[in-house]
Enzyme design. Structure first.
Site, PDB file in Angstrom:
ATOM      1  N   PHE A   8       1.578   3.847  -6.570  1.00 17.91           N
ATOM      2  CA  PHE A   8       1.188   3.172  -7.803  1.00 17.91           C
ATOM      3  C   PHE A   8       0.817   1.705  -7.609  1.00 17.91           C
ATOM      4  CE2 PHE A   8       4.994   0.651  -8.610  1.00 17.91           C
ATOM      5  CZ  PHE A   8       5.939   1.288  -7.816  1.00 17.91           C
ATOM      6  N   MET A   9       1.214   1.106  -6.493  1.00 16.20           N
ATOM      7  CA  MET A   9       0.918  -0.310  -6.306  1.00 16.20           C
ATOM      8  C   MET A   9      -0.523  -0.538  -5.852  1.00 16.20           C
ATOM      9  SD  MET A   9       3.456  -1.943  -7.338  1.00 16.20           S
ATOM     10  CE  MET A   9       3.055  -3.605  -6.811  1.00 16.20           C
ATOM     11  N   ARG A  10      -1.229   0.541  -5.518  1.00 15.79           N
ATOM     12  CA  ARG A  10      -2.598   0.352  -5.043  1.00 15.79           C
ATOM     13  C   ARG A  10      -3.534  -0.076  -6.154  1.00 15.79           C
ATOM     14  NH1 ARG A  10      -3.071   5.359  -0.631  1.00 15.79           N
ATOM     15  NH2 ARG A  10      -1.239   4.665   0.565  1.00 15.79           N
ATOM     16  N   GLU A  11      -3.135   0.216  -7.398  1.00 16.56           N
ATOM     17  CA  GLU A  11      -4.003  -0.181  -8.511  1.00 16.56           C
ATOM     18  C   GLU A  11      -3.511  -1.456  -9.172  1.00 16.56           C
ATOM     19  OE1 GLU A  11      -4.341   3.652  -7.353  1.00 16.56           O
ATOM     20  OE2 GLU A  11      -2.740   3.319  -8.813  1.00 16.56           O
ATOM     21  N   LYS A  35       0.805  -1.228   0.000  1.00 16.78           N
ATOM     22  CA  LYS A  35       0.000   0.000   0.000  1.00 16.78           C
ATOM     23  C   LYS A  35       0.833   1.271   0.000  1.00 16.78           C
ATOM     24  CE  LYS A  35      -3.885   2.093   2.471  1.00 16.78           C
ATOM     25  NZ  LYS A  35      -4.645   2.122   3.729  1.00 16.78           N
TER      26      LYS A  35
END
Lengths: 619, 240
Positions: A338-341, A328
């Site tokens: 950017f890793m949340r999507e 997260k």
């Protein structure tokens, strides 16, 4: 004599050792033999204690510097090289099958390899026994399905047999991680039929092993397999505390020496890998030299770890990182999370693409931002990382929660697929040699090691039970001892110390492989590997001539293994014209199921490493 | 700065000696990195390390007379003396033999248990404060030996053998709090010298696992021992 007469200034010079002192006394005439240095009382051969059952008398071979080298012989039914999860499982099964088992550990038992870090490990298990072997958690898209089926059959259809969590608890583990209400924390949400817990501590396993009738010989590095008439009849190595050479004779040998990640760059004190210096693929490289194919070389298990402070050397245990379930607060240089999507199963690709698009930092990676008040909560940062926030503050004065602070992180290699190929019986191409990896799995994990290791141990025990004690040609072992000793005593004009060669190899490889690779980068790396082999390795010399705890000597021996393991990565990568799992080529960025749903093996043929496609073995 | 290291190679030296080295300061320099610098740039040192994260314990050394894990110990820009971990037999330079120490801890830390453990029991909820928060810090013990090397009770020749030492006592405490252990760990703790500890707190000071509160743990074990009138110091075995 004062120390000054024995010790030369830095740079080598003449050191008179106690061994040579006795030699000058005329006691050495081929009949009286002295064990390796470190003993202050030397005795003629007849007074040396017998070692192991059915031991051959300690024999001798001349070292290049004229010293007589002795070796001790140890005899067993099943030799297990490596004391990690795979090795322990193999040893326990072989013991249960009534075989004498001798385990060999490169460092101190319980403190060696990845397993020897007493740390927060994750373990996974299914609620029910998998209905079909395909769903075994040690299966993989390219794995040997016959072996997977065999292991699945061995484990059986009782749910408890698949319960790795319970196995760990019975081996001495305690509570796993708990939620504030006292219940066990499952990192996989309920109803999925599979569980993942953290906060296992592997030291309990080795504690329990000490209560079993299995001999563990530690601080013993295996430098070669003992091969006679195309059969593996044991192993050869030396005891690092004394320099004593040791030859092991066994009816069956299991190698479980762990994944070699030591080629993955260099960061002050360690490669960009949370793994450990012990694991340089020694037995894998030895197997390769004896004609075994190496498989899985191009695949690494990667996750994010802090690269600053760099003096922590990409340490999982003192660093701050992010694993697949805790992405997260991973961000790019502009602070975008950017890793949340991103699909959590595409973790490495998303990170690499971000770096390739120029959105990474100067360090060549991305960042973790823990300045949000929720960032250190259990769901967002694993406790094993969160605990290091305080360490960084107290030791280095770094406060990661300070607004504006972003922790530079990079992809580090925690696992590597490369090892010698095994068949559906866990046996290598060398009869008598078994492995706990190398069946086309993309990379190993703890639970897999326990199951497949158990299977390998069982198969090795059956082999040992049916095999006659192998005939031994000691000259083979003696040639290896000469080889190892020569590495220590070698002198060369413009000699190069092993760490220089090592770091060059590490940085050359890392630059070629991360954040992604392509044909040009691979070729450039291969060219340098060839140059190192032909120009640098022959001139590799050590300043440290002692036989007692000689890091340099060890590094030098390992360099021969590491370069083969690294070359195998490069050659396999060159052949694989696609991207798959964590393997990423920018010139072939997509998976090619039609052509490349297969493994790649690297085999020594006519003195050259050949990479070949290896079709998946179906059930 | 000047880094002095105790060297000793039993194959050439009749006794240990001190050697000075000049090491450049750098940002976030650790003792481990300084040792490696000397090894790679000046002359070989015999030293050990593995995890770089104070969980394997292999890099433990004495720095200016205080034990620490070299991997996580920050170096200041001042002269420093690095010696092998005190109280252990020296293999070479900074490498010591901890086999006996490790085997002792393995022995006391075996779970005592007469009945098999079921899945239900393994995952049964536990008291977060009284059980989990007690077990959690203790399990991180690296068995590095930093505590052991600084413990006056362990290292005193008068008391020699009467205190198993802080690391093993932490192992006993772990099993005391382990919900699955069936052993009488208070009896074991007293037997192993719970009351021989002088409560100096040196173990607490040098332990690289900051979560472990040694004095607090000894105090809790002692309170339980006291409730059961188990308050004898372990006495010397030999009557004369």
């Amino acid at each position: 004599m004062s120390n000054e007469e024995f010790n030369s200034p830095a740079g080598g010079g003449a050191r008179v050792s106690r061994r040579q002192f006795f030699k000058a006394g005329g006691l050495l005439a081929g009949t009286a033999l002295f064990a390796g240095a470190g003993l202050t009382a030397c005795a003629p051969q007849g007074e040396l204690p017998a070692t192991g059952e059915d031991a051959a008398p300690a024999a001798a071979v001349a070292g290049a510097d004229g010293t007589m080298l002795t070796y001790s012989v140890y005899d067993t039914d099943v030799l297990v090289i490596g004391t990690g999860f795979g090795g322990m499982a193999a040893a326990m099964q072989a013991m249960a099958k009534g075989q004498r088992v001798l385990m060999i550990d490169k460092a101190s038992f319980g403190f060696s390899g990845a397993q020897g870090m007493n740390w927060d490990q994750e373990v996974t298990w299914p609620d029910e026994a998998p209905e079909s072997f395909e769903f075994s958690n040690f299966n993989d898209t390219l794995a040997n399905q016959k072996l997977v089926k065999n292991v699945w059959e061995m484990v059986g259809n009782e749910a408890e047999a698949w319960n790795a969590m319970l196995w760990w608890v019975r081996m001495g583990g305690t509570t796993w991680n708990r939620l504030p209400d006292g219940s066990i924390e499952n990192l996989i949400s309920a109803g999925q039929g599979v569980n993942l817990v953290q906060r296992g501590f592997s030291r309990h396993h080795t504690d329990l092993m000490k209560t079993l009738p299995i001999t563990v010989m530690d601080n013993t590095m295996i430098t070669d397999l003992f091969v006679n008439d195309g059969q593996c009849v044991g192993a050869i190595g030396y005891h690092s505390l004394t320099g004593e050479y040791r030859v092991f004779r066994a009816k069956a040998t299991v190698s479980s020496v762990g994944a070699c990640c030591q080629m993955y760059g260099w960061l002050d004190v360690h490669p960009v890998s949370m793994n450990v210096p012990d694991n340089t693929g020694d037995v894998d490289a030895a197997a390769y030299r004896h004609g075994c194919s190496l498989i899985g070389n191009e695949f690494f298990g990667v996750d994010l770890i802090s690269v600053e402070p760099s003096s922590l050397g990409a340490s999982f245990n003192a660093g701050i990182g992010a694993d697949g379930n805790h992405m997260k607060y991973v961000c790019d240089k502009d602070g975008n999370f950017f890793m949340r999507e991103t699909d959590q199963y595409d973790v490495s690709r998303a990170i690499r693409d971000t770096v390739l698009a120029g959105k990474g930092g100067e360090h060549g990676g991305v960042f973790i931002d823990l300045t949000d008040p929720d960032a250190l909560d259990r769901e967002n940062t694993r406790p094993c990382y969160a605990r290091n926030v305080e360490l960084w503050k107290s030791e280095f004065g770094i406060d990661v929660t300070e607004p504006g602070y972003k922790i530079p992180v990079k992809l580090e290699a925690f696992e590597h697929g490369g090892t010698f190929l095994i068949d559906e019986n866990a046996q290598s191409q060398l009869p008598g040699l078994f492995g706990t990896r190398g069946y086309g799995e993309v990379k190993g994990h703890i639970t897999q090691q326990t199951f497949v290791g158990s299977y390998a141990g069982r198969r090795a025990a059956e082999y040992a039970a049916s095999a006659a004690a192998p005939a031994i040609d000691w000259s083979v072992a003696e040639a290896e001892i000469s080889r190892i000793d020569e590495i220590r005593t070698r002198s060369a004009e413009n000699g190069i110390r092993p760490h220089v060669i090592r770091h060059n190899l590490q940085t050359t490889f890392y630059d070629a492989y991360e954040p992604a690779t392509d044909a040009d980068k691979l070729q450039a790396c291969l060219d340098e590997i060839e140059r190192i082999k032909s120009e640098d390795l022959p001139k590799m010399t050590v300043m440290d001539k002692s036989v007692v705890w000689n890091r340099e000597w060890r590094d030098a021996i390992e360099n021969y293994n590491l370069i083969d393991m690294t070359e195998a990565v490069i050659r396999a990568a060159m052949l694989r014209e696609e991207s798959r799992d964590t393997f990423y080529r920018t010139d072939f960025p997509e998976p090619d199921e039609e052509n490349w749903h297969a493994s790649i093996t690297c085999t020594l043929k006519d003195g050259v490493m050949q990479a070949e496609k290896f079709e998946q073995v179906m059930a | 700065m000047k880094v002095t290291i105790q060297k000793y190679d039993p194959t050439v030296d009749s006794e240990p000696y001190l050697q000075d080295y000049d090491v450049p300061m750098s940002e976030n320099l650790t003792v481990l990195k300084a040792i490696l610098y000397i090894h790679e740039n000046i002359e070989p040192i015999a030293f050990d390390y593995s995890c770089r994260g104070r969980v394997c314990g292999r890099c433990a050394v004495m720095v200016n007379g205080e034990s620490c894990t070299a991997c996580t110990k920050a170096m200041k820009d001042e002269d420093v003396l690095i010696e092998p971990l005190a109280g252990f037999p020296i293999v070479r330079d900074l490498v010591v033999d901890k086999t006996r120490f490790h085997d002792r801890i393995s022995g006391v830390e075996q779970r005592v248990r007469a009945t098999p453990i079921s899945h239900e029991e393994a995952i049964a909820p536990i008291d977060y404060e009284k059980v989990f928060n007690k077990v959690d810090p203790l399990e991180w013990c690296a068995r590095c030996g930093c505590c052991q090397s600084m413990c006056p009770a362990v290292n005193s020749l008068d008391e020699g053998g009467n205190y198993v030492g802080p690391a093993a006592m932490i192992g006993i405490a772990l099993r005391h709090y382990d919900p699955l252990d069936q052993g009488d760990r208070i009896v074991q703790a007293v037997q192993e010298g719970l009351w021989n500890c002088i409560m100096c707190g040196k173990c607490d000071e040098v332990c690289p696992v900051h979560e472990i509160e040694h004095l607090q743990t000894w105090t809790e074990l002692r309170a339980e021992a006291e409730k059961r009138s188990l308050t004898e110091k372990k006495s010397k075995l030999m009557p004369f």
